[in-house]
Write an enzyme that holds these catalytic residues in place. Structure first.
Site, short mmCIF file in Angstrom:
data_model
loop_
_atom_site.label_atom_id
_atom_site.label_comp_id
_atom_site.label_asym_id
_atom_site.label_seq_id
_atom_site.Cartn_x
_atom_site.Cartn_y
_atom_site.Cartn_z
N CYS A 1 -33.11 -40.18 -14.63
CA CYS A 1 -34.33 -40.29 -14.69
C CYS A 1 -35.49 -38.65 -15.14
O CYS A 1 -35.74 -39.25 -16.01
CB CYS A 1 -34.54 -40.26 -13.05
SG CYS A 1 -34.54 -39.19 -12.36
N HIS B 1 -41.40 -36.86 -11.12
CA HIS B 1 -40.97 -35.23 -11.54
C HIS B 1 -42.05 -34.70 -12.36
O HIS B 1 -42.14 -35.30 -13.29
CB HIS B 1 -40.17 -35.83 -12.64
CG HIS B 1 -38.75 -36.78 -11.83
ND1 HIS B 1 -38.73 -36.61 -10.12
CD2 HIS B 1 -37.34 -36.77 -11.70
CE1 HIS B 1 -37.47 -37.03 -9.83
NE2 HIS B 1 -36.48 -37.33 -10.52
#
Length: 341
Positions: free
Chosen positions: A130, A242
């Protein structure tokens, strides 16, 4: 003629998001199958305005299915991706297991779509970590412009990257602190509520964690093996999204304005970079979005040809489910399946 798509790990965070994105993007599917372990058979998951009942992965027949989108962990992918590929179904795997296999392309469509044709060797395509996915989307246009020599990355990774149980732990610990229940770490090595943990995945012999290693080797495989990259991966008490603080050194001169313009024109990137209070994007604002957001673009005066920037993305989307669906779309658009040829 539409396609048949199976989502493996359909009850997990990423599996559910895959189903959402297939519906949102109106993926040309005639049939969609939700697959999970035997204990989840019959569990219903959402697909647009429909409800799908989970079927047993162990007994499902992949013959005649065009795409299998896997998000059930490395153990499942190790066993099932080759079986799925052998049945004539293209396996697009979200786990880490196949990423560094030289016969399996590791794809971020905005960055290295041309490498996708290598999937025929094993009928498997890998989805990157990710943090890697959003990073290389931001780096690609800058690398094309001035060639990156070195990158220093510090990640600020949400707990959803560790799964639903990790999200539950953040919620339980946060609530417990307010009612004087002592936090009890289970999914993490230390308290995650009101804390940050510089430790994601296992430690390796050189002192780096495997998450940091993934960022390094995956970026090299996707973008350019000559880039030197060092990372510190940190878990933060955020549910989804994130963030990455990125410092870059280039071979050629590059200004902040040149970088800003290149990123504005690049696929998958959205620049929000006002030098004022709130003139940047945070994880809370990126949730549910497809884009990788870039802010705080500025020149680094401590080195020649240096830039610093801030990169944010929804890790369940671009970091996992969205990128997987985009890979399938790229295969279709390039007529790479026998069905579409």
């Amino acid at each position: 003629m539409g396609y048949k798509v199976a989502v493996v790990g359909a009850t997990g965070n990423v599996g559910r998001e895959m189903l959402n994105i297939l519906a949102e993007r109106e993926f040309p599917a005639d049939e969609v199958f939700a697959l999970a372990s035997r204990r989840s058979v019959g569990v219903e998951v959402s697909f647009g305005d429909k409800r799908l009942k989970c079927q047993d992965l162990e007994t499902f027949d992949f013959k005649g299915v065009d795409f299998a989108l896997l998000s059930a962990g490395s153990t499942v992918s190790k066993e099932w991706a080759p079986k799925i590929g052998a049945a004539g179904c293209l396996a697009i795997d979200n786990s880490s297991y196949w990423r560094m296999d030289p016969d399996v392309p590791l794809i971020v469509p905005e960055v290295n779509a041309d490498a996708i044709e290598g999937f025929r060797k094993k009928n498997i395509i890998a989805n990157p970590n990710c943090s890697t996915a959003q990073l290389v989307v931001a780096l690609k246009p800058l690398h094309d412009l001035a060639k990156i020599k070195r990158a220093v990355v510090a990640t600020y990774q949400s707990v959803s990257g560790a799964g639903k149980d990790a999200m539950d732990e953040l919620w339980t610990q946060t609530r417990g602190i307010f009612v004087t229940d002592p936090p009890a770490p289970e999914q993490f090595t230390k308290q995650i509520a009101f804390n940050v943990i510089p430790h994601i995945d296992v430690f390796m012999e050189d002192g780096a964690t495997k998450e940091e290693w993934k960022l390094t080797v995956e970026t090299k495989k996707i973008l350019d093996k000559s880039i030197k990259l060092t990372a510190t991966a940190v878990r933060v008490p955020v549910f989804v999204g994130h963030g990455e603080a990125v410092n870059l050194e280039f071979e050629k001169p590059i200004t902040a304005e040149e970088a800003r313009e290149a990123l504005r024109e690049a696929p998958g990137c959205l620049v929000v970079d006002k030098r004022e209070d709130g003139g940047y994007v945070t994880p809370v604002e990126c949730v549910g979005e497809f884009a990788t957001f870039i802010s705080r673009i500025r020149e680094d005066q401590t080195i020649d040809n240096g830039l610093s920037l801030w990169v944010v993305s929804d890790n369940l989307r671009k970091g996992a489910a969205l990128n997987t669906v985009q890979i399938a779309e790229t295969v279709i658009n390039r007529n790479l399946l026998n069905k579409a040829a």
